[in-house]
Design an enzyme around this catalytic site. Structure first.
Site, PDB file in Angstrom:
ATOM      1  N   GLU A 139       0.877  -1.174   0.000  1.00 44.07           N
ATOM      2  CA  GLU A 139       0.000   0.000   0.000  1.00 44.07           C
ATOM      3  C   GLU A 139       0.915   1.225   0.000  1.00 44.07           C
ATOM      4  O   GLU A 139       2.024   1.177   0.554  1.00 44.07           O
ATOM      5  CB  GLU A 139      -0.929   0.006   1.216  1.00 44.07           C
ATOM      6  CG  GLU A 139      -1.887  -1.176   1.288  1.00 44.07           C
ATOM      7  CD  GLU A 139      -2.867  -1.261   0.131  1.00 44.07           C
ATOM      8  OE1 GLU A 139      -3.078  -0.220  -0.549  1.00 44.07           O
ATOM      9  OE2 GLU A 139      -3.415  -2.349  -0.100  1.00 44.07           O
ATOM     10  N   HIS A 146      -8.633  -1.972   1.472  1.00 53.14           N
ATOM     11  CA  HIS A 146      -7.495  -2.611   0.820  1.00 53.14           C
ATOM     12  C   HIS A 146      -6.332  -2.653   1.807  1.00 53.14           C
ATOM     13  O   HIS A 146      -5.659  -1.664   2.045  1.00 53.14           O
ATOM     14  CB  HIS A 146      -7.085  -1.827  -0.431  1.00 53.14           C
ATOM     15  CG  HIS A 146      -8.022  -2.001  -1.569  1.00 53.14           C
ATOM     16  ND1 HIS A 146      -7.725  -2.757  -2.675  1.00 53.14           N
ATOM     17  CD2 HIS A 146      -9.268  -1.515  -1.774  1.00 53.14           C
ATOM     18  CE1 HIS A 146      -8.743  -2.728  -3.517  1.00 53.14           C
ATOM     19  NE2 HIS A 146      -9.682  -1.976  -2.996  1.00 53.14           N
TER      20      HIS A 146
END
Length: 240
Positions: free
Chosen positions: A9, A152
């Site tokens: 990420e 996510h």
């Protein structure tokens, strides 16, 4: 082959604009089975996080305030992924960010550190052309439970991706045998004429046929229709 299911990420979409990795996750797989070994790290990016990116992964700069910088965990990441085959969904994104982080520290790029990279997004587009092939879409297509994925996150995405990868690759890759085999003396056996003997045909038992039909049912469910093997059964059924 040692494989690493990998995801990151980031603070934004482009390492060229100075965006950084803030979360790294990798799951180790050997012989198509997860070993239980994994690496999961959060990193302070030394810059702001784009609001759009934060809405996707839910990681704030406040949360990262006490986390190490990438340079403090780089060696740990390199040791974990070294010589492995990486499995990544949309690999150019993650590899691009990792290469940018490594370059800042004078570390070799991913292609030098690792054996190879498999992009499951590319595989999915080749298998399901014209269809949505996001990780969510593939989980739905293969009936993989993603109820725990509200945001996510790199680690949960790795866990889902491992199941997606196994589903994408569960077919036998080749029906051909490699005939250029060493007999143990350093000599190739290719081109040697072997004595031909009658083939012995062993018919499947009722239990084996039932197991075969059950497996075809799972393939039908995966493709949401009739798998190609169903078509091959038809001539035999008609001949019977």
């Amino acid at each position: 082959m040692r494989q690493i299911i990998l995801d990151t990420e980031t603070t934004g979409l482009s390492p060229a604009e100075g965006h950084r990795i803030i979360e790294f996750a990798g799951l180790e797989m050997v012989n198509r089975k997860l070993t239980g070994r994994h690496l999961h790290l959060y990193m302070h990016p030394e810059r702001a996080i784009d609001p759009d990116a934060e809405r996707v992964h839910g990681i704030s700069l406040d949360f990262l305030a006490d986390k190490p910088k990438f340079k403090e965990v780089a060696d740990e990441i390199v040791d974990f992924i070294g010589d492995a085959e990486l499995i990544i969904h949309n690999a150019p994104f993650d590899v691009g960010f990792m290469n940018a982080e490594f370059d800042r520290l004078g570390i070799a790029p991913v292609k030098t550190l690792c054996a190879s990279v498999i992009d499951t997004l590319y595989m999915a587009r080749d298998t399901f052309p014209g269809k949505r092939n996001s990780l969510d879409a593939l989980c739905d297509r293969f009936e993989i439970d993603r109820s725990n994925r509200t945001l996510h996150g790199a680690l949960i995405d790795c866990e889902l991706l491992s199941e997606v990868y196994l589903a994408l690759t569960r077919g036998q890759e080749s029906l051909m045998m490699d005939i250029d085999v060493d007999d143990g003396t350093g000599r190739s056996l290719a081109g040697i004429a072997f004595e031909k003997k009658p083939l012995v045909v062993l018919k499947a038992s009722d239990e084996e046929m039932a197991a075969h039909q059950a497996y075809l049912d799972t393939l039908d469910k995966a493709v949401k229709g009739s798998c190609v093997w169903r078509g091959l059964e038809a001539p035999a059924a008609e001949g019977a």
